[in-house]
Design an enzyme around this catalytic site. Sequence first.
Site, PDB file in Angstrom:
ATOM      1  CE  LYS A  36      -0.692   0.349   4.757  1.00 50.66           C
ATOM      2  NZ  LYS A  36      -1.271  -0.537   6.061  1.00 50.66           N
ATOM      3  NE  ARG A 131      -6.727   0.854  11.177  1.00 49.45           N
ATOM      4  CZ  ARG A 131      -5.193   0.959  10.857  1.00 49.45           C
ATOM      5  NH1 ARG A 131      -4.031   1.675  10.831  1.00 49.45           N
ATOM      6  NH2 ARG A 131      -4.503   0.160  10.123  1.00 49.45           N
ATOM      7  CG  HIS A 163      -3.631  -4.786  11.586  1.00 50.29           C
ATOM      8  ND1 HIS A 163      -3.354  -4.815  11.301  1.00 50.29           N
ATOM      9  CD2 HIS A 163      -3.836  -2.655  11.543  1.00 50.29           C
ATOM     10  CE1 HIS A 163      -1.399  -4.430  11.484  1.00 50.29           C
ATOM     11  NE2 HIS A 163      -2.539  -2.617  10.887  1.00 50.29           N
ATOM     12  NE  ARG A 219      -3.142  -8.120   7.802  1.00 49.44           N
ATOM     13  CZ  ARG A 219      -3.733  -8.014   9.118  1.00 49.44           C
ATOM     14  NH1 ARG A 219      -4.153  -9.531   8.623  1.00 49.44           N
ATOM     15  NH2 ARG A 219      -3.527  -7.121  10.077  1.00 49.44           N
ATOM     16  CE1 TYR A 263      12.965  31.787   2.866  1.00 50.89           C
ATOM     17  CE2 TYR A 263      12.298  29.974   3.223  1.00 50.89           C
ATOM     18  CZ  TYR A 263      11.969  30.757   2.243  1.00 50.89           C
ATOM     19  OH  TYR A 263      11.982  30.501   1.087  1.00 50.89           O
ATOM     20  CB  CYS A 310      13.186  25.853   2.414  1.00 47.77           C
ATOM     21  SG  CYS A 310      14.324  27.026   3.259  1.00 47.77           S
ATOM     22  CG  ASP A 312      11.625  24.108  -3.223  1.00 48.45           C
ATOM     23  OD1 ASP A 312      10.167  23.421  -3.840  1.00 48.45           O
ATOM     24  OD2 ASP A 312      11.286  25.614  -4.137  1.00 48.45           O
TER      25      ASP A 312
HETATM   26  C1  LIG Z   1      -0.206  -1.797   6.814  1.00 51.85           C
HETATM   27  C2  LIG Z   1      -0.219  -2.980   7.301  1.00 51.85           C
HETATM   28  C3  LIG Z   1      -0.344  -3.709   7.722  1.00 51.85           C
HETATM   29  C4  LIG Z   1       1.432  -3.725   7.935  1.00 51.85           C
HETATM   30  O1  LIG Z   1       1.574  -3.351   8.629  1.00 51.85           O
HETATM   31  P1  LIG Z   1       3.195  -3.378   9.077  1.00 51.85           P
HETATM   32  O2  LIG Z   1       3.726  -2.278  10.602  1.00 51.85           O
HETATM   33  O3  LIG Z   1       3.910  -2.066   8.460  1.00 51.85           O
HETATM   34  O4  LIG Z   1       4.104  -4.115   9.042  1.00 51.85           O
HETATM   35  C5  LIG Z   1      -0.733  -5.107   8.155  1.00 51.85           C
HETATM   36  N1  LIG Z   1      -2.222  -5.187   7.757  1.00 51.85           N
HETATM   37  C6  LIG Z   1      -2.582  -4.395   8.008  1.00 51.85           C
HETATM   38  C7  LIG Z   1      -4.597  -4.519   7.126  1.00 51.85           C
HETATM   39  C8  LIG Z   1      -2.424  -3.199   7.895  1.00 51.85           C
HETATM   40  O5  LIG Z   1      -2.952  -2.012   7.119  1.00 51.85           O
END
Ligand SMILES: *Cc1c(COP(=O)(O)O)cnc(C)c1O
Length: 372
Positions: A36, A131, A163, A219, A263, A310, A312
């Site tokens: 992602k 979430r 998660h 994951r 700046y 800054c 750039d």
């Molecule tokens: C981003 C994400 C992960 C990966 O998490 P990491 O901490 O980068 O390994 C796994 N599962 C879900 C649902 C996520 O959104």
Amino acid sequence: MPSPQIEAVIDLDAFGANLTALAECAPSSMLLTVVKADAYGHGMVPMARAARAAGSAWLGAATVEEALALRAAGDRGPLLCWLASPGADFASAIEADVEVTASSVEQLDEILAAGPSRPKVQLKVDTGLSRNGAHGVHWTELVAAAAAAQHAGRVEVTGVWSHFACADEPAHPANDAQEAVFVAAVDEAVAAGLEPGIRHLSNSAATLSRPSAHFDLVRVGIAAYGIRPDPGMTYPTRLTPVMTLRARLAQVKRISAGAGVSYGHTWTAERDTTLGLVPMGYGDGIAVSASSRAQVQVGGERASVAGRVCMDQFVVDLGDRPAERGDVATLFGPGHDGEPTAEDWAAASGTIAYEVVTRLGGRTVRTYRGGT
Ligand SMILES: *Cc1c(COP(=O)(O)O)cnc(C)c1O
């Protein structure tokens, strides 16, 4: 060939080695590599290809659009996405054999309404992150609706997943609690008449530290890119940062003691010194909070950011060392040659290394090394 002014060099061999090491952490689970957000800033399509080549059975994306972009680029393997607002193009996802996630009955209904074919759907249970996902009675309703739809031949439930909130703190009590809720949620799905399919709960941190949560698939995101989920932890697994970010100095000049820099003149030269101008700024994803705090490496030595970052450009203090316009400033890399790491930049700018790499963009050109 002109070399890019700002270059993110992506080491595909390091990426592959990280994935192999992570697979060894979870030997009886399948690997899903999370790509992602443009593969955490590393470039989604090349990283997806490299992940498949390294043996990642699955890929994961947040949105339907990301998943469809992978299909458009020719990826054909198992692919899951999980974050959709109303109006998401589930029809195209189903058509492209992307597995989608239902986090509520409402979302399951949207998926079912999207097309006549029998979509592959995974069910997301909220085990305590609060979430995405269904929790409590909403989970009961979701599994009942999914079981009814499956019974009617309208859907194929292929997985149940959740998660973690605190996996980067292995001793945090939320981990045990979430794992217990997950096991109960799977049991509930089975009791409702569903085959749970693949069960998965672990992100990178849990893959590295919590074998009890590996289930059928893990994951992995940040660790695949060689960054520790928690920089305070030492993991038994060797991870190599995949990205090296560097830029060529646009100007080098000598200034006198007392000169204010950038700046607001928030930094003043204490003595005569040499400044280097790095052609990167917050327009490219460099945090303003790194002002006067982060370091780069020029000519084998560290140089500190002098004054405010800054849009750039930013300035580094080179002291009395010899330097010329065009010299390479390495912002971060694996750290093997004394250069800072993305974790160092995160610490210097008050954020997490996930953000340091993912927010890169603007004028940064990515180049790829290694791979097959
Ligand atoms: C981003 C994400 C992960 C990966 O998490 P990491 O901490 O980068 O390994 C796994 N599962 C879900 C649902 C996520 O959104």
